[in-house]
Design an enzyme around this catalytic site. Sequence first.
Site, PDB file in Angstrom:
ATOM      1  CE1 TYR A 169      -3.662   0.763   0.101  1.00  0.00           C
ATOM      2  CE2 TYR A 169      -4.114   2.356   2.079  1.00  0.00           C
ATOM      3  CZ  TYR A 169      -4.249   2.608   0.783  1.00  0.00           C
ATOM      4  OH  TYR A 169      -5.683   3.015   0.414  1.00  0.00           O
ATOM      5  CB  SER A 213       0.273  -0.021   5.243  1.00  0.00           C
ATOM      6  OG  SER A 213       0.975   1.307   4.584  1.00  0.00           O
ATOM      7  CD  GLU A 226      13.689  -2.979  -3.656  1.00  0.00           C
ATOM      8  OE1 GLU A 226      13.751  -3.346  -4.431  1.00  0.00           O
ATOM      9  OE2 GLU A 226      13.591  -2.106  -2.784  1.00  0.00           O
ATOM     10  CG  HIS A 242       9.427  -2.134 -12.978  1.00  0.00           C
ATOM     11  ND1 HIS A 242       9.675  -1.517 -14.428  1.00  0.00           N
ATOM     12  CD2 HIS A 242      10.643  -1.837 -12.241  1.00  0.00           C
ATOM     13  CE1 HIS A 242      11.071  -1.751 -14.567  1.00  0.00           C
ATOM     14  NE2 HIS A 242      11.489  -2.281 -13.247  1.00  0.00           N
ATOM     15  CG  ASP A 265      10.036   2.374 -15.527  1.00  0.00           C
ATOM     16  OD1 ASP A 265       9.496   3.530 -16.116  1.00  0.00           O
ATOM     17  OD2 ASP A 265      10.243   1.444 -14.622  1.00  0.00           O
ATOM     18  CD  GLU A 291      13.288   3.398 -12.830  1.00  0.00           C
ATOM     19  OE1 GLU A 291      12.260   3.579 -12.647  1.00  0.00           O
ATOM     20  OE2 GLU A 291      14.485   2.519 -12.525  1.00  0.00           O
ATOM     21  CB  SER A 331      14.583  34.674 -25.981  1.00  0.00           C
ATOM     22  OG  SER A 331      16.104  34.113 -25.323  1.00  0.00           O
TER      23      SER A 331
HETATM   24  N1  LIG Z   1       6.580   4.318  -7.754  1.00  0.00           N
HETATM   25  C1  LIG Z   1       6.023   4.778  -8.660  1.00  0.00           C
HETATM   26  O1  LIG Z   1       6.280   6.050  -9.270  1.00  0.00           O
HETATM   27  C2  LIG Z   1       6.041   3.413  -9.488  1.00  0.00           C
HETATM   28  C3  LIG Z   1       5.377   4.072 -11.265  1.00  0.00           C
HETATM   29  C4  LIG Z   1       5.041   2.261 -11.665  1.00  0.00           C
HETATM   30  C5  LIG Z   1       5.328   1.661 -11.761  1.00  0.00           C
HETATM   31  N2  LIG Z   1       5.754   0.881  -9.935  1.00  0.00           N
HETATM   32  C6  LIG Z   1       6.281  -0.360  -9.957  1.00  0.00           C
HETATM   33  O2  LIG Z   1       4.625  -0.495  -8.619  1.00  0.00           O
HETATM   34  C7  LIG Z   1       5.142  -1.046  -7.760  1.00  0.00           C
HETATM   35  C8  LIG Z   1       5.396  -0.574  -7.005  1.00  0.00           C
HETATM   36  O3  LIG Z   1       6.726  -0.047  -6.327  1.00  0.00           O
HETATM   37  P1  LIG Z   1       5.977   1.208  -5.255  1.00  0.00           P
HETATM   38  O4  LIG Z   1       7.013   2.465  -6.098  1.00  0.00           O
HETATM   39  O5  LIG Z   1       4.340   1.712  -5.212  1.00  0.00           O
HETATM   40  O6  LIG Z   1       6.636   0.977  -4.115  1.00  0.00           O
HETATM   41  P2  LIG Z   1       6.331   1.110  -2.021  1.00  0.00           P
HETATM   42  O7  LIG Z   1       5.512   2.998  -2.370  1.00  0.00           O
HETATM   43  O8  LIG Z   1       8.315   0.863  -2.269  1.00  0.00           O
HETATM   44  O9  LIG Z   1       5.955  -0.114  -1.802  1.00  0.00           O
HETATM   45  C9  LIG Z   1       6.277   0.046  -0.499  1.00  0.00           C
HETATM   46  C10 LIG Z   1       4.453  -0.846   0.126  1.00  0.00           C
HETATM   47  O10 LIG Z   1       5.244  -1.961  -0.034  1.00  0.00           O
HETATM   48  C11 LIG Z   1       4.976  -2.674   1.027  1.00  0.00           C
HETATM   49  N3  LIG Z   1       6.219  -3.686   1.389  1.00  0.00           N
HETATM   50  C12 LIG Z   1       7.710  -3.022   1.937  1.00  0.00           C
HETATM   51  N4  LIG Z   1       8.571  -3.991   1.405  1.00  0.00           N
HETATM   52  C13 LIG Z   1       7.051  -5.854   1.693  1.00  0.00           C
HETATM   53  C14 LIG Z   1       7.930  -7.113   2.097  1.00  0.00           C
HETATM   54  N5  LIG Z   1       8.991  -7.565   2.620  1.00  0.00           N
HETATM   55  N6  LIG Z   1       6.461  -7.586   1.945  1.00  0.00           N
HETATM   56  C15 LIG Z   1       5.204  -7.433   1.825  1.00  0.00           C
HETATM   57  N7  LIG Z   1       5.268  -6.112   2.151  1.00  0.00           N
HETATM   58  C16 LIG Z   1       5.933  -4.985   1.385  1.00  0.00           C
HETATM   59  C17 LIG Z   1       5.628  -1.761   1.936  1.00  0.00           C
HETATM   60  O11 LIG Z   1       4.427  -1.776   3.525  1.00  0.00           O
HETATM   61  P3  LIG Z   1       4.221  -1.175   4.701  1.00  0.00           P
HETATM   62  O12 LIG Z   1       3.244  -0.575   4.530  1.00  0.00           O
HETATM   63  O13 LIG Z   1       4.037  -2.565   5.597  1.00  0.00           O
HETATM   64  O14 LIG Z   1       5.819  -0.385   5.033  1.00  0.00           O
HETATM   65  C18 LIG Z   1       4.541  -0.946   1.367  1.00  0.00           C
HETATM   66  O15 LIG Z   1       2.449  -1.050   1.862  1.00  0.00           O
HETATM   67  C19 LIG Z   1       6.851  -1.665  -8.200  1.00  0.00           C
HETATM   68  O16 LIG Z   1       7.249  -3.086  -8.945  1.00  0.00           O
HETATM   69  C20 LIG Z   1       7.695  -0.839  -9.462  1.00  0.00           C
HETATM   70  O17 LIG Z   1       8.245  -0.966 -10.028  1.00  0.00           O
HETATM   71  C21 LIG Z   1       6.612   2.266  -9.469  1.00  0.00           C
END
Ligand SMILES: NC(=O)c1ccc[n+]([C@@H]2O[C@H](COP(=O)([O-])OP(=O)(O)OC[C@H]3O[C@@H](n4cnc5c(N)ncnc54)[C@H](OP(=O)(O)O)[C@@H]3O)[C@@H](O)[C@H]2O)c1
Length: 322
Positions: free
Chosen positions: A24, A52, A83, A106, A189, A193, A250
Site C-alpha cells: 500500500y 499501513s 527487490e 513493472h 524504464d 531512470e 528566446s
Molecule cells: N513508484 C512509482 O512511481 C512507480 C511507477 C510505476 C510502477 N511502479 C512499480 O510499482 C511497484 C510498486 O512500487 P512502489 O513504488 O509503489 O512501491 P513502494 O511505495 O515502495 O511500496 C511500499 C509498500 O510495499 C510494502 N512492502 C515493503 N516490503 C514488503 C515486504 N517484504 N512484503 C510485503 N510488503 C512489503 C510496504 O509495506 P508497509 O506498508 O508495511 O511499509 C508498503 O505498503 C514496483 O514494481 C514499481 O516498479 C512504481
Amino acid sequence: MKMFRDADIDPSPLAGRRVAILGYGNQGRAQAMNLRDSGIDVVVGLQVGSASFARVASDGLTALPSGEAVTGADLVMLLAPDEVLATLYREIEPVLQEGAALGFSHGLAIRFGLIAPRADLDVVMVAPKGPGSALRSLYEAGRGMIALWAVAQDASGSARELALAYGRAIGCGRAGLIESSFAEECEADLFNEQAVVWGAVPAILEAGFETLVEAGFAPEVAFLECVGELKLLAELVEARGLAGMREAISNTAELGAVLGGPRIVDDDVRQKMRDILAEIRAGRFSRQLASEAAADYPLLRDARATARRSAVETARRDLDAT
Ligand SMILES: NC(=O)c1ccc[n+]([C@@H]2O[C@H](COP(=O)([O-])OP(=O)(O)OC[C@H]3O[C@@H](n4cnc5c(N)ncnc54)[C@H](OP(=O)(O)O)[C@@H]3O)[C@@H](O)[C@H]2O)c1
C-alpha cells in the site's frame, strides 16, 4: 505500437472477481482506490504488523495479512518494492488459488527471472508511466495516466482481456494502454531512470550549478539558473514537445541550446548510454539492486545523506528562507 482505450476494452473480465493488492505504497494505494471507485471488489494485503493497516482503513478499504488477502483472490497484484517481490511471491505461492492471475506494474521480476510463476497462473503487467499520486489524482479528475501492458503467461487463454480490464479499471484506458512486453517495459524504464530523466538530468543540473559556483557566482544565482528553470522546461516540453519548446524560448536561448547541447551530449555520452543499456540487459543492475537490498541499502542511504548536505541543497534552502 498498439494503443487501447476505454472504448476498445471489455470491463467484464473483472466483474464479480476479487483483486488483492499487495503493498500500500506509491502504486498500491492509488491502484486500490481507483479499483474500488471503478466498482471492483478489492482487498489490500499487508505484512503482519504493518503500520499501513490504519491508513487502508481510513481510506475506507479492507486490509488483511497478505496470505489471507491472496486466498480467494482471482488477481493478485504485487505492488511492493521490486527487490522484495521474489520473497513475497514465495510466501504467497502456496495460497494462490489454482488458475488465478498474478499482476505487476513493472517488468523487472519477470524479465530477470527473479520469479518463476506457477504454470497454472496468468501473468500480466499494467505499468502506469508515472507515480501513484498522479495516477490517483488524474483518476479523480476524470482523466487517466498512460500505461504499458503485457502478458508473460496466458494459462487461461484470457490473460490479455484481464490485463486490459485491469488497466481500464485503474483509469489508464482513459489515456491509453500501449501493448508492450515485460522485457521492453523493464529495459526502457531502467534505462530512463539511469541514463536520462532520473539519473542524467539531476546530475547535469548539479554539475552546472557547481561549475558556476566554482567560477565565483553566488550559489543562489547558480541554483536559479541551473536548477530552478527545470519546471519551465518540463511544462513547455509537455505542452509543446521538444520542437515547440525550442520555438517558445528566446532566440538567444535557442541559439545557445543549439550550440551548447550537442557539445555536452557528444559521442562519448551516447556511447555511455549504450553501455548502460547493455549492462541493464545483461542483468547487471538487477543483481546490484538485489545485493543493495540484501545489505540494507548502504549506497542509497549514503547517497541520500550526501544529497541532503550538498551545496546545491544549501542554496535551495537559503533561497527558500529569504
Ligand atoms: N513508484 C512509482 O512511481 C512507480 C511507477 C510505476 C510502477 N511502479 C512499480 O510499482 C511497484 C510498486 O512500487 P512502489 O513504488 O509503489 O512501491 P513502494 O511505495 O515502495 O511500496 C511500499 C509498500 O510495499 C510494502 N512492502 C515493503 N516490503 C514488503 C515486504 N517484504 N512484503 C510485503 N510488503 C512489503 C510496504 O509495506 P508497509 O506498508 O508495511 O511499509 C508498503 O505498503 C514496483 O514494481 C514499481 O516498479 C512504481
